[in-house]
Structures are given as structure tokens and as C-alpha cells.
Design a protein around this motif. Structure first.
Motif: not given
Lengths: 268, 347
Positions: A137-141, B160-161, B155, A174, A178, A25, A144
Motif C-alpha cells: 500500500p502507499g505512494t512511496s519508494d 515521498f521516498r 486527495s 491519494k 499519484f 492506497g 515511484i
């Protein structure tokens, strides 16, 4: 319902035995470091390895692998990935497609999504034992899209990297949420930047705190794959594009990396 | 809480609802909006096809009004993750607040919001009143808005896109009652993508921003990413107020000898930050050394100065401000000078 391009991606990935996604993350904890070390280590043990860099804004993989600035050529069925000299890892990154090294890739989500799918279906990966995928890093495009395309395929899993401190673990929690939500199996957690042994007096300072990785593993009932201490020679090796564990096998950091490699090798 | 984001603060019926947009949305501003392959089956398709997403954004008026009460707007950027953008934002923001300035902190890292933890203000909620959303008071004179405050659990992942992230950023800029601020510091995620494009675009359309502080670390792998960020600033006409080189050297607390944990380029005379500053003709704000005290202060959610003072008191020793504090104070004063501000009282 999968689109045609997603189906093409999955078809191409049928020749890849294992897909190993390196996630966190948090930025700057060492995803690219871990992805590259895993790829080089697995290749050294005789596996056919591909390394895909989907960090489109901050592609670090080519530099670390010593192939920065190389050209990608067009083959019969797609782009030919750049193969590293020493370890024979097939690498693909947006960095190879930039005209100038300093060019920023200023893309919104949909273009990033398209690019990643092209990296999966339009690259001549050939038959691979493992495809290691470095992510931003992250939970984006990017994340996904990867899950959307790869999750239904067999033998896909993630390795999650953290550094010890709370602020990193917050973000990694996070990421683990995910993975759970998108049904992405997690092989385990790696804690990087785990203390610094002063080269002058050998006293170890927990510069980025301590214990976060093990705590996360316990909290989420996941394997704790190990800790990797800080070694300035690792950063130097990456900048120079040389294989750190080969160059400095006696470093505690190299020993730790090899231990983790051993555990991952049993999974892939 | 999140599903109400796009509805709090005004009517959205004549605008595409980004919460319901298809996953691979081309964006309502796109030429193909409503007509692209990706738009098939999207509930906004008709609206977008008629150009509802394009043309003058009705939210712009409100957004501009909100931004008009803010003296200086500063982005904290880096191409690279983990170099200390959020740490800088926290330290500079709290320092300026202690100097008597009214400071706002906008945490635009939607996927990995760090500022609530770093400022010691986890678990708070954003309340709304007649004026709009109230920033969470993290210190006297310092208010913070972060997506963390809109999540039920720490947590919870925000999956989101791009277009939905843009929606959140818009909320932060038009629905938050920032009030009269001397400085708004905008913490950003690493990279040059949706969040950055949206923030820059909204600032541009609402009177502009004063510039960016760029954070780097000494090693080459960071420099490459930061160079891209600097080029992004150049192309977007964002003034680079200064470059900060973080994690620049480490002094062992035991033997007091120095080491470079993230060594600079072999043989380089100037450090990475200095080189980039020279290359792009922008000011160099200074080097911040790696200091376990700074890390500990961040873990505990305290300003570094407070942590150092408390530590010294506990040990029964006189407070001696370490190099990291002095370096941060230097950056704060150079930043204020670059913004043409004089602090009401010195730190």
C-alpha cells in the motif's frame, strides 16, 4: 535522465507485452488477492503470465500461489522465477530469497529501489503476454521506482483495488492522484470485501460499508470493474495455496472475480 | 504547506535538506553519504560528504526534551496492512482519554493517514504557537497529529521516498508540543521500513519507548507478515506489550449465528494471535470480533461506545454493550496494566 540500470530494466521488459500494476492506497483491501486471481485467470485463458511481488516487507504472493518457500535458481541470464504447477505462472518475490520464513526485510527506500530494479532486469522472465505486479500500500519508494522504470514503456496500466468504506477510499483517492500525477493509466477500480452473505441465513451484511468503489469510479471518471463479496473460502484457499475460483466455481465471489477477469482480459 | 515542514521549528542550514535530496538518496547517515553514485548532482552532496548528516544530530536535544514530558510511548504495529492498527489506535486512544488520561495520537502513516477520518476530525489544521505545533484536539484529553492536516486537499498524494518520510516523522517528534501526556500512541503503516526504522531510532536516542502492541487477524497470510514484525521487534529490542487479534469471528446481525470470515489455520487449536503470543512468549491481549457497528463508528468518526449508545437511544432500547466493546475495553485495561498505569476513573 534514466540511469543505466533503468535502461537495462526497460530493455528486459521489451519482451513483456502488457504490464499490469495492482495498486491501492490502503493496506489489506486485497491487492495480492486480486493480483494472484488475475494472474491465474489470465494464465488459464492461455496467456503467458508473470507475477512480480514488489511488496518487500509483506510478500503474500508465494503463499497464495502455493509456492511458498520454493528456491530461486540462477539461470544463464539471471534468476529463474518459480513457475506454479497448475496455472504455469512465473512468480518472483523476495519471499523466495529469505533464509527463514519469519525473517523481516528491514530495508530503507534506496535498498528497496535497488531490489525492485533487480527483479525487473535480473530475472529471466522470458517472453510474456502479461506481467502482473503486486504492490504494497502507499505512494512511496516501490511505486515511484516502478513508475520511473516502466511508465515510458507501451501497454502499461494499473488496476486499483479498494474496499467499500470511507477510510479506504480516502487512501485510494491519494493513489489515484499519484497515478494522475505520474501519468500511469488506470484500467479501472475494483471494490473488494463488498458484503458478506451469511452461510446460515444468506442475509448479506455490508461489513465494510458499501458503495465506495462505484463512488470513486464516478468521481474520477474511471471504469468500475466490479465488486467482490467476502467468502471465507477465499481466505482459506489463499492460506492453502489453492486456486479459489477453480475449487469453488459456484461461489458468488468466484463469479464476481471471473466477471472482472473478463473485463481485464479485453485490455491485455 | 509541506515545503515548510523542514523549516518550521528551527535552523536547518547545517543539516542536509531532505526535501531537496536526490530521489535515490542513500541517507545522510550512510557511510557513502555524499560520495555514492546516487549523490551526483544532489545539493546536499558536499554537506553529507563532510559528515554533516552524521554525528550527533543537533535536533536530538529538542526531540529528547519533547519526549521527556510523555509518560508512556507505545507503537501500534503489524506487518500486515488492513488488520486494524488505526482502528485500535483510535479506540484505545479515545477510551483512555475518556478514562481521564492525557493521550497523544501520532499518525506516522505518511502515505495513507487514517486517524483524522477515524476520530471524526477531518479538515482540521495544525496551528503553531510559541511552544511548537499544536496537536488537533479530537476529543477531551486526546490530541492528534497527522500529515493529513498538512495537506491542502484530502486527495493529495504524498509521493515521498524514504528520506523525506523520515523528515516528517522527525518533525512530528521534535516540533509538536505534545506537552504532558500520560500515553503517546503511534499508529504506523504496515511493514518494516523507513517509518518504523526512524521512529524506533528516534525513540532510542531520546530515552526509549515502552513497547509495541501488535495487531493481527486470524488468517495465515496475516500471521506470516506479523511474525516478521515480531522478529523486527526482537531485533530492535522493542518490548512487545501484547498481541491483539482483530476481525476474529463474525456474528450475523440477522440470525445471530457465528462465522469465521477470515478463518484460522485448519485444525489449529489456538487462534493465530494466541499462537504467535505463545511462539514469541508475549502476552495475548484478546480477540476483537468483526462488528458492523465498529465499522460504522469508524465511518462516522465516533468512538464505538458513543455509537452504540446513540443507536440504542434512537431505537428506544436499553444500551447493551456488544462483545466488540467489551473486548476493546479488555485490551485497554491490559495495555494500561502492562504500562504500569492505573486509570484515574474507570470507563
Amino acid at each position: 535522465k534514466a540511469t543505466v540500470s533503468v535502461l537495462y530494466c526497460r530493455q528486459k521488459m521489451e519482451n513483456v507485452q502488457h504490464k499490469l500494476v495492482v495498486l491501492s492506497g490502503k493496506g489489506g483491501v486485497g491487492k495480492s488477492t486480486v493480483a494472484c486471481q488475475l494472474a491465474m485467470g489470465l494464465a488459464q485463458s492461455g496467456k503467458k503470465v508473470g507475477l512480480l511481488d514488489v511488496d518487500l516487507c509483506g510478500p503474500s504472493v508465494p503463499k497464495i500461489m502455493g509456492v511458498e518457500g520454493k528456491d530461486v535458481t540462477q539461470g544463464e541470464t539471471g534468476w529463474v522465477p518459480v513457475t506454479t504447477e497448475g496455472s504455469g505462472v512465473k512468480v518472483m518475490s523476495i519471499q523466495f530469497l529469505l533464509e527463514n520464513e519469519g525473517d523481516a526485510v528491514v530495508w530503507r527506500g534506496p535498498r528497496k529501489d535497488q531490489c525492485i530494479k533487480q527483479f525487473l532486469k535480473d530475472v529471466e522472465w522470458g517472453a510474456l503476454d502479461v506481467l502482473v505486479i503486486d504492490t504494497p500500500p502507499g505512494t512511496s519508494d516501490e511505486h515511484i521506482t516502478l513508475c520511473e522504470v516502466l511508465r515510458p514503456l507501451p501497454n502499461i496500466g494499473a488496476v486499483v483495488v479498494t474496499s467499500p468504506q470511507n477510510v479506504a477510499c480516502d487512501a485510494v483517492r491519494k493513489e489515484l492522484s499519484f497515478c494522475k500525477k505520474l501519468n500511469l493509466p488506470v484500467h479501472g477500480i475494483i471494490e473488494n470485501m463488498s458484503g458478506f452473505a451469511c452461510p446460515h441465513c444468506a442475509d448479506c451484511t455490508p461489513i465494510f460499508s458499501t458503495g465506495g468503489g462505484q463512488q470513486l469510479a464516478t468521481e474520477y471518471t474511471l471504469p468500475f470493474l466490479g465488486t467482490i463479496p467476502l467468502d471465507p473460502r477465499l481466505s482459506q484457499s489463499e492460506d492453502a495455496g489453492i486456486h479459489f475460483t477453480k475449487a469453488f466455481p459456484d461461489s458468488q465471489t468466484a463469479v464476481s472475480i471471473n466477471n472482472i477477469l473478463g473485463k481485464i482480459a479485453t485490455v491485455v | 504547506k509541506l515545503q515548510f515542514l523542514y523549516f518550521i521549528g528551527g535552523k536547518m542550514s547545517d543539516q542536509p535538506d531532505m526535501d531537496k535530496a536526490n530521489e535515490v538518496c542513500v541517507g545522510p547517515q550512510s557511510e557513502k553519504a555524499g560520495k555514492a553514485d546516487a549523490c551526483k548532482g544532489c545539493p546536499n552532496a558536499t554537506l553529507c560528504a563532510t559528515g554533516a548528516g552524521k554525528g550527533e544530530d543537533p535536533d536530538l536535544k529538542v526531540l529528547t526534551e519533547r519526549m521527556a514530558t510523555i509518560g508512556s510511548k507505545v507503537l501500534v504495529l503489524s506487518g500486515k496492512g488492513g488488520v486494524g492498527k488505526s482502528t485500535m489506535t483510535k479506540e484505545l486512544g479515545l477510551m483512555m482519554g475518556r478514562m481521564g488520561l492525557q493521550v497523544g495520537l501520532m499518525d506516522s502513516d505518511i502515505c495513507g493517514p487514517s486517524l483524522p477520518r477515524l476520530t471524526g476530525a477531518m479538515g482540521e489544521e495544525i496551528h503553531t504557537n510559541n511552544e511548537g505545533w499544536e496537536p488537533v484536539a479530537v476529543d477531551d484529553n486526546v490530541g492528534l497529529v497527522s500529515i493529513q492536516y498538512l495537506l491542502d486537499n484530502i486527495s493529495d498524494a504524498v509521493i515521498f521516498r524514504g528520506p523525506r518520510k523520515n523528515g516528517v516523522i522527525k518533525n512530528f517528534m521534535k516540533d509538536v508540543a505534545w506537552g504532558d501526556l500520560d500515553v503517546l500512541l503511534v499508529d504506523t503503516p504496515p511493514g518494516t521500513s523507513d517509518e518504523h526504522l526512524s521512529i524506533v531510532s528516534y525513540f532510542k536516542q531520546s530515552g526509549g519507548c515502552d513497547g509495541a502492541v501488535i495487531v493481527t487477524t486470524p488468517q495465515e497470510v496475516a500471521v506470516a507478515d506479523v511474525r516478521r514484525e515480531l522478529n523486527f521487534c526482537k531485533k530492535s529490542n522493542i518490548k512487545v506489550l501484547g498481541i491483539v487479534e482483530n476481525m476474529s469471528g463474525f456474528v450475523c446481525p440477522s440470525c445471530k449465528k457465528g462465522s469465521d470470515i477470515f478463518p484460522p489455520k485448519a485444525g489449529a487449536v489456538l487462534s493465530a494471535g494466541e499462537r504467535l503470543a505463545e511462539e514469541f512468549g508475549v502476552p495475548f491481549f484478546g480477540k476483537i470480533p468483526l462488528d458492523p457497528a465498529l465499522m460504522a463508528a469508524c465511518e462516522r468518526g465516533e468512538p464505538l461506545e458513543d455509537f452504540v449508545i446513540a443507536n440504542a437511544k434512537e431505537a428506544g432500547k436499553e444500551t447493551v454493550m456488544p462483545p466488540s466493546v467489551l473486548a476493546l475495553q479488555g485490551v485497554a485495561s491490559k495495555l494500561l496494566k502492562a504500562l504500569g498505569k492505573e486509570a484515574p476513573k474507570t470507563a
